[in-house]
Design an enzyme around this catalytic site. Structure first.
Site, short mmCIF file in Angstrom:
data_model
loop_
_atom_site.label_atom_id
_atom_site.label_comp_id
_atom_site.label_asym_id
_atom_site.label_seq_id
_atom_site.Cartn_x
_atom_site.Cartn_y
_atom_site.Cartn_z
N GLY A 168 27.99 50.85 39.32
CA GLY A 168 27.47 51.97 38.54
C GLY A 168 26.84 53.01 39.45
O GLY A 168 26.07 52.68 40.34
N GLY A 212 25.04 55.80 38.29
CA GLY A 212 24.08 56.61 37.54
C GLY A 212 22.83 56.76 38.38
O GLY A 212 22.87 56.62 39.61
N LYS A 215 33.11 54.02 37.22
CA LYS A 215 34.23 54.34 36.34
C LYS A 215 34.91 55.64 36.70
O LYS A 215 36.10 55.80 36.52
CB LYS A 215 33.62 54.51 34.94
N GLU A 260 15.71 66.29 21.62
CA GLU A 260 16.24 67.20 22.65
C GLU A 260 17.59 67.79 22.22
O GLU A 260 17.87 68.96 22.46
CB GLU A 260 16.39 66.46 23.99
N ASP A 270 18.89 51.00 33.10
CA ASP A 270 18.83 50.61 31.69
C ASP A 270 19.33 49.18 31.44
O ASP A 270 19.17 48.67 30.33
CB ASP A 270 19.63 51.60 30.83
N GLN A 312 13.53 58.15 35.05
CA GLN A 312 12.38 58.09 35.95
C GLN A 312 12.22 56.68 36.54
O GLN A 312 12.11 56.50 37.75
CB GLN A 312 11.13 58.49 35.15
#
Ligand code: FAD
Ligand code: NAD
Length: 404
Positions: A10, A12, A38, A170, A300, A318
């Site tokens: 990953g 991210g 990915k 948001e 996450d 964060q």
């Protein structure tokens, strides 16, 4: 000597931060680092509500992974992880297989639908770049179709947002700015458009500062959002949603339903047989999966309990980035067989929630902010995230400099 294989899954906030920090800490001869993702680009997940509403082009929220990795030290593989086999120290990909000595799981989040009927089939979720593009295109299609149909269907112009957490709010902040543009573009009377936010809790942004919540609600209501508070989405159908407030059940017809009411970790973890809570692994103080001294989990997919509140820390970028920084340090300790592992202590600087490009609410270093000051701070935070991963050249390429 054989170099250990470090495999990072990953790219991210968590995985890319681990990679760029590790490539600085480790020499070419110390380890083989492999990063799997990915796509060959990284996206700013925290900007996806803008791409979804169409207020920011999707190319602005992503950049090539090759721009920030050191190719002498990191091998990048574009592929999808399908399973982890921790006892064999292997990772299965759609197009191959990898062996590791140390693994970092940073596969991010998926939408949590709590088994609510029809959501998977009929609702959208702000989950990645392609999902965001689909939401933008879908809303635009509804607006484009409205005027060319003989029998006008007003529900095409109704957009339901499920959940008034930070993602829902948001997204609404962007939508209320985008809708007037769409109305002009497609000759639509703005009074025909409805934006409805359904929130199950008794308040918008449960747990956040009530004064700031009131500010956000009044700003969004002024721009046309209808809030249905204390109301839960019970079902999603091809025509809209079914909600309930106590015993009162109501059907809301809507051309677009966006589900922003919760997230879970990557389903790859459950499928790989790890013990999880909503697909998140409760990690040890060094960010390792219990029972596996060679597997770190960041972002996450990791679950950490805040001792003060006895509740998990929220899954945020964060924290994901701070975990990545520590994970790189701990990997370097293990690779070298020198030094001590450090335990993770999040340093939460605050939370800022945008309400469109020129408004926001937030608490930063314990201080309340709203309006242009908060909005300025939000862009500083967005640019800081770019800086931490790709330095000033990435900020120059992708940063947000239009402050008001
Ligand atoms: P991600 O950033 O989701 O990255 C996961 C990566 O793994 C992606 O590149 C993905 O393509 C890749 N991947 C996934 N599955 C596979 C697979 N099977 N094989 C290969 N690759 C895979 N947090 C904040 O702190 N501040 C904010 O302002 C904020 N705003 C947000 C706004 C929105 C709209 C959303 C949705 C979230 C926001 N968050 C915010 C939360 C934050 O985005 C997440 O906590 C953060 O992205 C988690 O980082 P991560 O590295 O774990 O996962
Ligand atoms: P969330 O879990 O924080 O909020 C989901 C909301 O949906 C809750 O208010 C919940 O009461 C509501 N909900 C749940 N089921 C419902 C139902 N059936 N019907 C109606 N409402 C329902 O999820 P999120 O907003 O996607 O945030 C995910 C994570 O990302 C959080 O950790 C958040 O802090 C973070 N995030 C941060 C920011 C920011 O800092 N600016 C922005 C977006 C997301």
């Amino acid at each position: 000597v054989r170099k250990p294989n470090v495999v990072i899954l990953g790219a991210g906030y968590g995985g890319l931060m681990t990679t760029v920090r590790l490539q600085k800490l480790i020499g070419v001869n110390e380890a083989n680092i492999t990063l799997v993702n990915k796509h060959d680009y990284h996206y700013e997940t925290t900007w996806l509500h803008e791409a979804s509403a169409g207020t920011l082009h999707h190319d602005r929220v992503r950049y090539p992974i090759a721009d920030v990795i050191d190719r002498n030290k990191v091998k990048f593989i574009k592929d999808t992880v399908t399973k982890i086999a921790p006892n064999e120290k292997k990772v299965l990909l759609e197009n191959g297989e990898l062996e590791y000595d140390y693994l970092v799981i940073a596969l991010g989040f998926e939408s949590e639908t709590f088994g609510i009927k029809g959501l998977k089939e009929y609702a959208f979720s702000i989950a990645n770049v392609n999902a965001a593009r689909q939401i933008r295109e879908h809303i635009e299609y509804q607006f484009a179709t409205y005027n060319v149909e003989e029998e006008k269907k007003d529900e095409r112009l109704t957009i339901v947002v499920g959940g008034a957490g930070f993602t829902g709010i948001e997204f609404l902040g962007e939508l209320v700015n985008r809708i007037p543009e769409l109305c002009r573009e497609y000759d639509i009377d703005p009074n025909k458009v409805r934006i409805i936010c359904v929130e199950a809790a008794p308040t918008v942004l449960p747990g956040f500062d009530p004064e700031l919540v009131e500010y956000a609600v009044s700003q969004l209501e002024r721009k046309g959002v209808e809030f249905k508070i204390g109301t839960a989405i019970k079902e999603c159908t091809p025509d809209g949603i079914i909600v309930a407030k106590g015993d009162e059940v109501e059907e809301i017809k809507a051309g677009t339903v966006v589900w922003a009411a919760g997230v879970r970790g990557s389903s790859v973890l459950e499928q790989s047989g790890f013990e999880t809570m909503r697909s998140r692994i409760k990690v040890d103080p060094f960010l390792r999966a219990p029972g596996y001294e060679d597997i770190f989990v960041v972002g996450d997919c990791a679950l950490i309990i805040n001792e003060e509140t006895n509740r998990p820390y929220p899954p945020t970028a964060q924290i994901a980035m701070q975990e990545g920084q520590l994970c790189a340090k701990n990997l370097a300790v293990l690779i070298r067989g020198q030094g001590e592992l450090e335990s993770f202590k999040p340093d939460i600087k605050g939370t800022v929630c945008s309400l469109g490009h020129d408004d926001a609410i937030g608490v930063v270093f314990g201080k309340k902010l709203w309006g242009t000051k908060a909005s300025f701070m939000k862009k500083v935070i967005d640019n800081r995230a770019l800086y931490l991963i790709g330095g000033s050249s990435l900020v120059m390429k992708k940063g947000k400099f239009k402050f008001f």
